[in-house]
Design a protein around this motif. Structure first.
Motif, PDB file in Angstrom:
ATOM      1  N   CYS A  50     -35.782  -4.469  15.646  1.00 15.17           N
ATOM      2  CA  CYS A  50     -34.312  -4.451  15.553  1.00 15.17           C
ATOM      3  C   CYS A  50     -33.746  -5.568  16.412  1.00 15.17           C
ATOM      4  CB  CYS A  50     -33.764  -3.098  16.027  1.00 15.17           C
ATOM      5  SG  CYS A  50     -31.965  -2.987  16.044  1.00 15.17           S
ATOM      6  N   SER A  51     -33.022  -6.465  15.781  1.00 12.72           N
ATOM      7  CA  SER A  51     -32.444  -7.599  16.514  1.00 12.72           C
ATOM      8  C   SER A  51     -30.939  -7.459  16.715  1.00 12.72           C
ATOM      9  CB  SER A  51     -32.735  -8.905  15.766  1.00 12.72           C
ATOM     10  OG  SER A  51     -32.178  -8.860  14.451  1.00 12.72           O
ATOM     11  N   ASP A  52     -30.372  -6.342  16.252  1.00 15.87           N
ATOM     12  CA  ASP A  52     -28.931  -6.121  16.373  1.00 15.87           C
ATOM     13  C   ASP A  52     -28.662  -5.115  17.492  1.00 15.87           C
ATOM     14  OD1 ASP A  52     -26.169  -6.054  15.849  1.00 15.87           O
ATOM     15  OD2 ASP A  52     -26.416  -4.318  14.541  1.00 15.87           O
ATOM     16  N   PRO A  53     -28.003  -5.509  18.582  1.00 16.51           N
ATOM     17  CA  PRO A  53     -27.752  -4.608  19.710  1.00 16.51           C
ATOM     18  C   PRO A  53     -26.974  -3.348  19.329  1.00 16.51           C
ATOM     19  CG  PRO A  53     -27.297  -6.879  20.331  1.00 16.51           C
ATOM     20  CD  PRO A  53     -27.507  -6.874  18.852  1.00 16.51           C
ATOM     21  N   PHE A  54     -25.982  -3.485  18.458  1.00 14.40           N
ATOM     22  CA  PHE A  54     -25.163  -2.333  18.070  1.00 14.40           C
ATOM     23  C   PHE A  54     -26.001  -1.309  17.326  1.00 14.40           C
ATOM     24  CE2 PHE A  54     -21.731  -0.474  15.219  1.00 14.40           C
ATOM     25  CZ  PHE A  54     -21.263   0.373  16.204  1.00 14.40           C
ATOM     26  N   THR A  55     -26.881  -1.777  16.434  1.00 12.78           N
ATOM     27  CA  THR A  55     -27.752  -0.862  15.687  1.00 12.78           C
ATOM     28  C   THR A  55     -28.691  -0.113  16.623  1.00 12.78           C
ATOM     29  OG1 THR A  55     -27.678  -2.272  13.722  1.00 12.78           O
ATOM     30  CG2 THR A  55     -29.480  -0.687  13.860  1.00 12.78           C
ATOM     31  N   LEU A  56     -29.259  -0.823  17.593  1.00 12.16           N
ATOM     32  CA  LEU A  56     -30.167  -0.159  18.528  1.00 12.16           C
ATOM     33  C   LEU A  56     -29.415   0.863  19.378  1.00 12.16           C
ATOM     34  CD1 LEU A  56     -33.122  -0.085  19.420  1.00 12.16           C
ATOM     35  CD2 LEU A  56     -32.509  -1.620  21.289  1.00 12.16           C
ATOM     36  N   PHE A  95     -30.687  -9.491  25.158  1.00 12.40           N
ATOM     37  CA  PHE A  95     -30.570  -8.502  24.090  1.00 12.40           C
ATOM     38  C   PHE A  95     -30.282  -7.121  24.674  1.00 12.40           C
ATOM     39  CE2 PHE A  95     -32.748  -5.228  21.492  1.00 12.40           C
ATOM     40  CZ  PHE A  95     -31.978  -5.315  20.337  1.00 12.40           C
ATOM     41  N   PHE A  96     -31.018  -6.728  25.709  1.00 11.18           N
ATOM     42  CA  PHE A  96     -30.807  -5.402  26.290  1.00 11.18           C
ATOM     43  C   PHE A  96     -29.474  -5.308  27.039  1.00 11.18           C
ATOM     44  CE2 PHE A  96     -35.423  -4.494  25.728  1.00 11.18           C
ATOM     45  CZ  PHE A  96     -35.262  -3.296  25.045  1.00 11.18           C
ATOM     46  N   ILE A  97     -29.005  -6.417  27.569  1.00 10.60           N
ATOM     47  CA  ILE A  97     -27.663  -6.420  28.174  1.00 10.60           C
ATOM     48  C   ILE A  97     -26.624  -6.085  27.107  1.00 10.60           C
ATOM     49  CG2 ILE A  97     -25.869  -7.877  29.198  1.00 10.60           C
ATOM     50  CD1 ILE A  97     -28.109  -9.381  30.678  1.00 10.60           C
ATOM     51  N   ASP A  98     -26.773  -6.692  25.926  1.00 11.92           N
ATOM     52  CA  ASP A  98     -25.846  -6.413  24.822  1.00 11.92           C
ATOM     53  C   ASP A  98     -25.984  -4.974  24.320  1.00 11.92           C
ATOM     54  OD1 ASP A  98     -24.751  -8.944  24.891  1.00 11.92           O
ATOM     55  OD2 ASP A  98     -26.128  -9.771  23.397  1.00 11.92           O
ATOM     56  N   VAL A  99     -27.223  -4.462  24.291  1.00 15.52           N
ATOM     57  CA  VAL A  99     -27.431  -3.068  23.886  1.00 15.52           C
ATOM     58  C   VAL A  99     -26.738  -2.134  24.875  1.00 15.52           C
ATOM     59  CG1 VAL A  99     -29.142  -1.229  23.541  1.00 15.52           C
ATOM     60  CG2 VAL A  99     -29.610  -3.545  22.710  1.00 15.52           C
ATOM     61  N   ASN A 135     -25.978   7.792  29.304  1.00 14.17           N
ATOM     62  CA  ASN A 135     -27.349   8.077  29.714  1.00 14.17           C
ATOM     63  C   ASN A 135     -28.277   6.920  29.326  1.00 14.17           C
ATOM     64  OD1 ASN A 135     -28.969  10.179  31.047  1.00 14.17           O
ATOM     65  ND2 ASN A 135     -30.115  10.219  29.130  1.00 14.17           N
ATOM     66  N   SER A 136     -28.164   6.447  28.079  1.00 11.00           N
ATOM     67  CA  SER A 136     -28.978   5.302  27.664  1.00 11.00           C
ATOM     68  C   SER A 136     -28.581   4.045  28.438  1.00 11.00           C
ATOM     69  CB  SER A 136     -28.834   5.057  26.163  1.00 11.00           C
ATOM     70  OG  SER A 136     -29.436   6.088  25.407  1.00 11.00           O
ATOM     71  N   LEU A 137     -27.291   3.894  28.683  1.00 11.35           N
ATOM     72  CA  LEU A 137     -26.807   2.754  29.461  1.00 11.35           C
ATOM     73  C   LEU A 137     -27.491   2.714  30.823  1.00 11.35           C
ATOM     74  CD1 LEU A 137     -24.852   0.488  30.370  1.00 11.35           C
ATOM     75  CD2 LEU A 137     -23.160   2.277  30.834  1.00 11.35           C
ATOM     76  N   MET A 138     -27.509   3.855  31.517  1.00 10.98           N
ATOM     77  CA  MET A 138     -28.107   3.889  32.847  1.00 10.98           C
ATOM     78  C   MET A 138     -29.622   3.674  32.788  1.00 10.98           C
ATOM     79  SD  MET A 138     -27.768   4.029  36.055  1.00 10.98           S
ATOM     80  CE  MET A 138     -26.230   4.759  36.623  1.00 10.98           C
ATOM     81  N   ALA A 139     -30.263   4.204  31.740  1.00  8.21           N
ATOM     82  CA  ALA A 139     -31.711   4.008  31.587  1.00  8.21           C
ATOM     83  C   ALA A 139     -32.047   2.534  31.401  1.00  8.21           C
ATOM     84  CB  ALA A 139     -32.230   4.825  30.406  1.00  8.21           C
ATOM     85  N   ILE A 140     -31.235   1.828  30.613  1.00 10.37           N
ATOM     86  CA  ILE A 140     -31.467   0.393  30.386  1.00 10.37           C
ATOM     87  C   ILE A 140     -31.272  -0.384  31.681  1.00 10.37           C
ATOM     88  CG2 ILE A 140     -30.596  -1.659  29.203  1.00 10.37           C
ATOM     89  CD1 ILE A 140     -29.894   0.210  26.821  1.00 10.37           C
TER      90      ILE A 140
END
Length: 453
Positions: free
Chosen positions: A199-205, A265-269, A280-285
């Motif tokens: 997956c190369s799209d941050p919004f999709t991930l 990429f992960f910054i954008d996710v 929760n996912s934000l903090m995990a990243i």
């Protein structure tokens, strides 16, 4: 008898108010009220307050609060036994016509709320036995009542089956995820896939991460007696898995340019997770990107535009008891309340902090007052926090599921901490003697493992 309003406001913004009320409390059959709010009572009186009569049915907030908190004093099956006896007594004291029209439907409603909110209680065979006996004894011969009992039972069984299937699937996923240290020699070049090929799209991930967050726990089971350890651990394990997956994806690439691209990429996710309300996912990243094997990659980070990452770190800054995060969470909660779409209703809190708040609330004030009465003020606040979380979990995810991405997020092997350090040192060499010694030690361990394979 005073009415029980929805979650009385008895606590300040920082938790339990230890300055107990000085004003006179009113006593109603063993229950004590202040300003029309139930503040304490004996356990027996609180149990009686749960049971319907011809002219009374407990407020739903009271039912939830008492069923949640009572397990600190009495096992659910013991509570069910007492409720059954009180319900049968009410039935005996009621004339046959009122029994058919009023008592039986009210008791059935109470049992339905119990089975829907705390289904895990009914994994205990003693609970199921009491449930069947009570509904049978209350049988009125009325066809509508019989169908309602059947529907409640079938719904409970379906829910328990779904929960069991979820646990089995989770166990299968956990058992299939193996440590990737065994495939490491100098670099994990044998690994063909990475997150950007999936997956190369941050919004999709971010959307797929939200899917996982919304199904990684079910209703109140994380806070009930049964299975509490495994369910709480499931949340923690998912958070840790995502953090290590992020770190693994960053440390895997051989080329510095590719590593920098993965970081951006992960910054954008993470930013998309913030916009969705998936904290929760934000903090995990963020946690994964701040792990030492990642943060030490100075040459890689020098190629990254970090302005967006700095903003996200500021939002999740732990200082002042996570003040910035709590402010953002309140904003997301308000958006959820006034939402016109499913997407705007999404609020996924930083779970570890939520549990910490609940833990300190529970440990920070007594469950019983010096006079022996149950401190119900405390349990109103506990129930309020748990109910808010449950409400958030009930939101239906509005995003389409992508099985390929979900499969990767849940099953792709991740590096252990040692493997991350080894990959990190291979990407950017050790900078001091301590790092050199660790690198040498890790390579020796890796060689031994490979020789034993």
């Amino acid at each position: 008898m005073p009415q029980t309003p929805p979650f009385p406001t008895m606590y300040g913004s920082n938790g339990y108010n230890k300055n107990l009320y000085k004003a006179k409390e009113e006593d109603y059959e063993g229950l004590y009220y202040h300003d029309n709010n139930l503040v304490s009572g004996s356990l027996e009186a609180l149990i009686e307050h749960l049971v319907p009569t011809v002219s009374y049915y407990p407020d739903r907030t009271y039912i939830f609060t008492f069923l949640l908190s009572s397990r600190l004093f009495i096992h659910p099956y013991e509570l069910m036994s007492k409720v059954c006896h009180l319900c049968v007594d009410q039935q005996r004291l009621t004339d046959p016509q009122a029994r058919v029209r009023k008592i039986a439907p009210k008791i059935l409603q109470l049992l339905t709320e119990w089975t829907e909110t705390f289904p895990y209680d009914f994994r205990d065979e003693r609970m199921m036995k009491s449930l069947k006996e009570l509904t049978h004894r209350l049988s009125t011969g009325d066809e509508l009542y019989r169908k309602a009992v059947q529907q409640m039972t079938q719904t409970l069984i379906r829910k328990l089956t779904t929960l069991s299937q979820y646990e089995e699937a989770l166990a299968k996923i956990n058992s299939s995820v193996t440590d990737r240290l065994t495939v490491l020699k100098t670099k994990p070049q044998s690994i063909q896939r990475d997150i950007l090929t999936i997956c190369s799209d941050p919004f999709t991930l971010a959307q797929q991460l939200t899917h996982i967050e919304l199904v990684s726990g079910t209703s109140s089971r994380c806070f009930s007696d049964h299975k509490k350890a495994s369910n709480l651990e499931a949340y923690v394990e998912w958070f840790n898995r995502l953090s290590y997956l992020v770190a693994t994806e960053i440390c895997m690439p051989v080329k510095k340019k590719h590593r920098a691209r993965v970081i951006e990429f992960f910054i954008d996710v993470a930013r998309e997770c913030f916009n969705i309300g998936n904290f929760n996912s934000l903090m995990a990243i963020i946690t994964g990107m701040n792990m030492s094997p990642v943060s030490r990659l100075k040459k890689t980070w020098s190629k990254v535009k970090t302005a967006k990452f700095d903003i996200l770190e500021h939002q999740m800054d732990p200082s002042s008891n996570f003040y910035n995060y709590r402010t953002a969470l309140r904003g997301a909660t308000q958006r959820s309340i006034t939402a016109h779409s499913s997407r705007e209703k999404i609020v996924i809190p930083f779970f570890s902090l939520l549990i910490k708040d609940i833990y300190f609330l529970n440990e920070g004030c007594a469950s019983r007052l010096p006079n022996g009465r149950v401190n119900f003020e405390k349990f109103w606040e506990l129930a309020k926090q748990v109910m808010e979380f449950m409400t958030w979990k009930k939101v239906e995810c509005p995003f389409d599921r992508d099985r390929k991405i979900l499969q990767y997020l849940l099953t792709a092997p991740v590096f252990s901490e040692d493997a991350l350090y080894l990959a990190s040192y291979e990407s950017e060499g050790p900078e001091n003697n301590m790092e050199k010694d660790r690198w040498k030690s890790l390579r020796c361990v890796c060689d031994l493992i490979l020789q034993g394979c």
